[in-house]
Design a protein around this motif. Structure first.
Motif, PDB file in Angstrom:
ATOM      1  N   THR A   7      82.991  25.485  32.897  1.00 37.71           N
ATOM      2  CA  THR A   7      81.800  25.893  31.716  1.00 37.71           C
ATOM      3  C   THR A   7      80.627  25.094  31.983  1.00 37.71           C
ATOM      4  O   THR A   7      79.488  25.725  31.963  1.00 37.71           O
ATOM      5  CB  THR A   7      82.434  25.502  30.435  1.00 37.71           C
ATOM      6  OG1 THR A   7      83.573  26.079  30.013  1.00 37.71           O
ATOM      7  CG2 THR A   7      81.436  25.576  29.451  1.00 37.71           C
ATOM      8  N   THR A   8      80.536  23.978  32.640  1.00 36.80           N
ATOM      9  CA  THR A   8      79.657  23.074  33.085  1.00 36.80           C
ATOM     10  C   THR A   8      78.772  23.934  33.912  1.00 36.80           C
ATOM     11  O   THR A   8      77.532  23.905  34.003  1.00 36.80           O
ATOM     12  CB  THR A   8      80.001  21.821  33.579  1.00 36.80           C
ATOM     13  OG1 THR A   8      80.829  21.295  32.528  1.00 36.80           O
ATOM     14  CG2 THR A   8      78.805  20.944  33.934  1.00 36.80           C
ATOM     15  N   ILE A   9      79.294  24.568  35.036  1.00 37.56           N
ATOM     16  CA  ILE A   9      78.526  25.371  36.063  1.00 37.56           C
ATOM     17  C   ILE A   9      77.757  26.462  35.265  1.00 37.56           C
ATOM     18  O   ILE A   9      76.282  26.535  35.722  1.00 37.56           O
ATOM     19  CB  ILE A   9      79.607  25.805  37.164  1.00 37.56           C
ATOM     20  CG1 ILE A   9      80.316  24.685  37.806  1.00 37.56           C
ATOM     21  CG2 ILE A   9      78.853  27.051  38.176  1.00 37.56           C
ATOM     22  CD1 ILE A   9      81.248  25.080  39.024  1.00 37.56           C
ATOM     23  N   GLY A  10      78.316  27.213  34.550  1.00 39.96           N
ATOM     24  CA  GLY A  10      77.677  28.270  33.803  1.00 39.96           C
ATOM     25  C   GLY A  10      76.557  27.735  33.033  1.00 39.96           C
ATOM     26  O   GLY A  10      75.418  28.439  33.136  1.00 39.96           O
ATOM     27  N   ALA A  11      76.950  26.756  32.184  1.00 42.54           N
ATOM     28  CA  ALA A  11      75.882  26.358  31.389  1.00 42.54           C
ATOM     29  C   ALA A  11      74.634  25.784  32.133  1.00 42.54           C
ATOM     30  O   ALA A  11      73.454  26.062  31.631  1.00 42.54           O
ATOM     31  CB  ALA A  11      76.337  25.112  30.457  1.00 42.54           C
ATOM     32  N   THR A  12      74.830  24.991  32.969  1.00 40.47           N
ATOM     33  CA  THR A  12      73.686  24.469  33.828  1.00 40.47           C
ATOM     34  C   THR A  12      72.846  25.454  34.541  1.00 40.47           C
ATOM     35  O   THR A  12      71.603  25.263  34.720  1.00 40.47           O
ATOM     36  CB  THR A  12      74.072  23.223  34.712  1.00 40.47           C
ATOM     37  OG1 THR A  12      75.313  23.681  35.639  1.00 40.47           O
ATOM     38  CG2 THR A  12      74.717  21.994  34.034  1.00 40.47           C
ATOM     39  N   GLU A  13      73.654  26.380  35.200  1.00 40.66           N
ATOM     40  CA  GLU A  13      72.672  27.502  35.759  1.00 40.66           C
ATOM     41  C   GLU A  13      71.920  28.266  34.799  1.00 40.66           C
ATOM     42  O   GLU A  13      70.893  28.470  35.286  1.00 40.66           O
ATOM     43  CB  GLU A  13      73.808  28.488  36.387  1.00 40.66           C
ATOM     44  CG  GLU A  13      73.179  29.692  37.221  1.00 40.66           C
ATOM     45  CD  GLU A  13      74.204  30.413  37.734  1.00 40.66           C
ATOM     46  OE1 GLU A  13      74.092  30.844  38.774  1.00 40.66           O
ATOM     47  OE2 GLU A  13      75.377  30.807  37.352  1.00 40.66           O
ATOM     48  N   ILE A  14      72.290  28.800  33.658  1.00 40.98           N
ATOM     49  CA  ILE A  14      71.786  29.237  32.649  1.00 40.98           C
ATOM     50  C   ILE A  14      70.502  28.274  32.114  1.00 40.98           C
ATOM     51  O   ILE A  14      69.344  28.930  31.951  1.00 40.98           O
ATOM     52  CB  ILE A  14      72.464  29.731  31.436  1.00 40.98           C
ATOM     53  CG1 ILE A  14      73.437  30.807  31.864  1.00 40.98           C
ATOM     54  CG2 ILE A  14      71.486  30.327  30.263  1.00 40.98           C
ATOM     55  CD1 ILE A  14      74.551  31.234  30.720  1.00 40.98           C
ATOM     56  N   ALA A  15      70.762  27.130  32.077  1.00 41.44           N
ATOM     57  CA  ALA A  15      69.712  26.144  31.533  1.00 41.44           C
ATOM     58  C   ALA A  15      68.610  25.868  32.603  1.00 41.44           C
ATOM     59  O   ALA A  15      67.550  25.871  32.129  1.00 41.44           O
ATOM     60  CB  ALA A  15      70.299  24.784  31.291  1.00 41.44           C
ATOM     61  N   PHE A  16      68.923  26.048  33.757  1.00 41.70           N
ATOM     62  CA  PHE A  16      68.072  25.870  34.793  1.00 41.70           C
ATOM     63  C   PHE A  16      67.148  26.817  34.999  1.00 41.70           C
ATOM     64  O   PHE A  16      65.753  26.675  35.121  1.00 41.70           O
ATOM     65  CB  PHE A  16      68.611  25.555  36.199  1.00 41.70           C
ATOM     66  CG  PHE A  16      67.548  25.542  37.166  1.00 41.70           C
ATOM     67  CD1 PHE A  16      67.374  24.194  37.585  1.00 41.70           C
ATOM     68  CD2 PHE A  16      67.511  26.456  38.285  1.00 41.70           C
ATOM     69  CE1 PHE A  16      66.289  24.019  38.796  1.00 41.70           C
ATOM     70  CE2 PHE A  16      66.652  26.211  39.207  1.00 41.70           C
ATOM     71  CZ  PHE A  16      66.004  24.895  39.648  1.00 41.70           C
ATOM     72  N   LEU A  17      67.693  28.058  34.834  1.00 38.06           N
ATOM     73  CA  LEU A  17      66.874  29.183  35.002  1.00 38.06           C
ATOM     74  C   LEU A  17      65.982  29.376  33.605  1.00 38.06           C
ATOM     75  O   LEU A  17      64.805  29.897  33.799  1.00 38.06           O
ATOM     76  CB  LEU A  17      67.804  30.407  34.994  1.00 38.06           C
ATOM     77  CG  LEU A  17      68.774  30.818  36.204  1.00 38.06           C
ATOM     78  CD1 LEU A  17      69.465  31.952  36.050  1.00 38.06           C
ATOM     79  CD2 LEU A  17      67.691  31.021  37.408  1.00 38.06           C
ATOM     80  N   LEU A  18      66.451  28.925  32.450  1.00 43.38           N
ATOM     81  CA  LEU A  18      65.582  28.901  31.233  1.00 43.38           C
ATOM     82  C   LEU A  18      64.451  27.933  31.425  1.00 43.38           C
ATOM     83  O   LEU A  18      63.102  28.153  31.187  1.00 43.38           O
ATOM     84  CB  LEU A  18      66.381  28.506  30.231  1.00 43.38           C
ATOM     85  CG  LEU A  18      65.617  28.168  28.779  1.00 43.38           C
ATOM     86  CD1 LEU A  18      64.980  29.531  28.200  1.00 43.38           C
ATOM     87  CD2 LEU A  18      66.576  27.548  27.584  1.00 43.38           C
ATOM     88  N   GLY A  19      64.639  26.809  32.260  1.00 44.58           N
ATOM     89  CA  GLY A  19      63.430  26.002  32.537  1.00 44.58           C
ATOM     90  C   GLY A  19      62.366  26.573  33.123  1.00 44.58           C
ATOM     91  O   GLY A  19      61.281  26.418  33.116  1.00 44.58           O
ATOM     92  N   LEU A  20      62.973  27.471  34.361  1.00 49.57           N
ATOM     93  CA  LEU A  20      61.975  28.010  35.314  1.00 49.57           C
ATOM     94  C   LEU A  20      61.115  29.008  34.364  1.00 49.57           C
ATOM     95  O   LEU A  20      59.753  29.068  34.494  1.00 49.57           O
ATOM     96  CB  LEU A  20      62.942  28.568  36.538  1.00 49.57           C
ATOM     97  CG  LEU A  20      63.616  27.797  37.461  1.00 49.57           C
ATOM     98  CD1 LEU A  20      63.936  28.759  38.569  1.00 49.57           C
ATOM     99  CD2 LEU A  20      62.720  26.531  37.687  1.00 49.57           C
ATOM    100  N   CYS A  21      61.773  29.593  33.591  1.00 47.15           N
ATOM    101  CA  CYS A  21      60.963  30.753  32.739  1.00 47.15           C
ATOM    102  C   CYS A  21      60.109  30.106  31.884  1.00 47.15           C
ATOM    103  O   CYS A  21      58.990  30.582  31.835  1.00 47.15           O
ATOM    104  CB  CYS A  21      62.017  31.479  32.106  1.00 47.15           C
ATOM    105  SG  CYS A  21      62.962  32.635  33.127  1.00 47.15           S
ATOM    106  N   LEU A  22      60.459  29.008  31.348  1.00 46.99           N
ATOM    107  CA  LEU A  22      59.503  28.263  30.357  1.00 46.99           C
ATOM    108  C   LEU A  22      58.305  27.582  31.068  1.00 46.99           C
ATOM    109  O   LEU A  22      57.016  27.928  30.576  1.00 46.99           O
ATOM    110  CB  LEU A  22      60.240  27.063  29.496  1.00 46.99           C
ATOM    111  CG  LEU A  22      61.384  27.487  28.605  1.00 46.99           C
ATOM    112  CD1 LEU A  22      62.032  26.439  27.945  1.00 46.99           C
ATOM    113  CD2 LEU A  22      60.710  28.467  27.581  1.00 46.99           C
ATOM    114  N   ALA A  23      58.594  27.244  32.170  1.00 44.92           N
ATOM    115  CA  ALA A  23      57.400  26.682  33.100  1.00 44.92           C
ATOM    116  C   ALA A  23      56.269  27.860  33.771  1.00 44.92           C
ATOM    117  O   ALA A  23      55.411  27.520  33.868  1.00 44.92           O
ATOM    118  CB  ALA A  23      57.990  25.879  34.208  1.00 44.92           C
ATOM    119  N   SER A  24      57.081  29.068  33.773  1.00 42.56           N
ATOM    120  CA  SER A  24      56.240  30.068  34.526  1.00 42.56           C
ATOM    121  C   SER A  24      55.446  30.809  33.280  1.00 42.56           C
ATOM    122  O   SER A  24      54.823  31.682  33.686  1.00 42.56           O
ATOM    123  CB  SER A  24      57.078  30.867  35.126  1.00 42.56           C
ATOM    124  OG  SER A  24      57.805  30.268  36.223  1.00 42.56           O
ATOM    125  N   ALA A  25      55.918  30.654  32.023  1.00 48.12           N
ATOM    126  CA  ALA A  25      55.380  31.295  31.040  1.00 48.12           C
ATOM    127  C   ALA A  25      53.757  31.170  30.684  1.00 48.12           C
ATOM    128  O   ALA A  25      53.359  29.884  31.167  1.00 48.12           O
ATOM    129  CB  ALA A  25      56.076  31.097  29.633  1.00 48.12           C
TER     130      ALA A  25
END
Length: 255
Positions: A237-255
């Motif tokens: 679960t930690t793997i899946g959650a951190t992967e999604i969170a990292f991608l979210l951070g990239l999207c927020l930084a690119s917006a």
């Protein structure tokens, strides 16, 4: 280098369904999943590379970005055997247990309940949406770098969790990992961090790292409070959650 080769191969066998020849032996004729944890991010990088190449290839032939993201995430599930989604579903079901023993019993039950199904669906939707959004905010080929970095970082997360808290069980995947030593944790973290910094602009990488750490901290806190440690499902679960969170951070930084 021979030991690293065996550790990488062990990690690929653990995290993927790729046809990797495996002998359970290293140069000193022994096997240690604990030692192999240092190579977990390498397996994640390979998963991210394959997923990213599939997405970019589909986008390059003219498929809509959303459909390309759906097919790429489906391909990733095939590559990994959907093991992280299975872990997420089991953990979400177990959180509603009456007490620790009941929660652990639910966690070990292979059947998936309503909360688990909803959690898996939402996680898949989130990953698809983030991949498609990141491609729209930047360029499709930027997704390749993002998925490689996310794969490496997310597979380092369970190494840190296993180092910081004990396994609940005396057997199973969580117990087999044992407690990685400081050198292994440093190596795993170094590979993940170096991958991020080499492939992702520093501002976006920082945003992704912060959100990934928050996600990992939340899962770790829940694991400690509700179970008294980690299990294989919690690590997944930690793997899946951190992967999604990292991608979210990239999207927020690119917006």
């Amino acid at each position: 280098m021979t030991d690293w080769f065996f550790d990488i191969r062990t990690s690929l066998i653990l995290f993927t369904r790729l046809p990797v020849t495996y002998y359970w032996k290293s140069r000193d004729n022994s096997f240690s999943l604990t030692k192999a944890t240092r190579a977990f991010p390498v397996a994640g990088v390979i998963v991210g590379l394959l997923t990213g190449l599939i997405f970019c290839g589909l986008a390059a032939v003219g498929l809509p970005l959303l459909l390309a993201a759906v097919l790429a995430v489906a391909a990733q599930a095939i590559i990994t055997g959907a093991m992280h989604e299975d872990a997420l579903g089991d953990m979400m079901d177990s959180l509603g247990g009456r007490d620790k023993d009941h929660r652990l019993a639910i966690l070990e039950d292979s059947r998936l309940g309503t909360f688990g199904v909803v959690a898996v669906i939402l996680a898949l939707l989130a990953k698809v949406a983030l991949i498609a959004s990141l491609a729209e905010l930047t360029v499709p080929w930027a997704v390749l770098s993002a998925l490689i970095a996310a794969g490496g970082l997310s597979r380092a997360a369970p190494v840190f969790m296993a180092f910081l808290m004990p396994s609940v069980h005396e057997d199973g995947l969580g117990a087999d990992m044992g407690q990685p030593d400081k050198t292994g944790v440093f190596q795993a973290g170094g590979i993940a961090l170096l991958t991020c910094l080499l492939l992702i602009p520093i501002g976006a990488a920082l945003a992704g790292l912060i959100l990934a750490m928050v996600a990992g901290g939340i899962i770790g806190s829940l694991a400690q409070q509700r179970f008294g440690g980690h299990t294989g499902d919690i690590l997944g679960t930690t793997i899946g959650a951190t992967e999604i969170a990292f991608l979210l951070g990239l999207c927020l930084a690119s917006a």
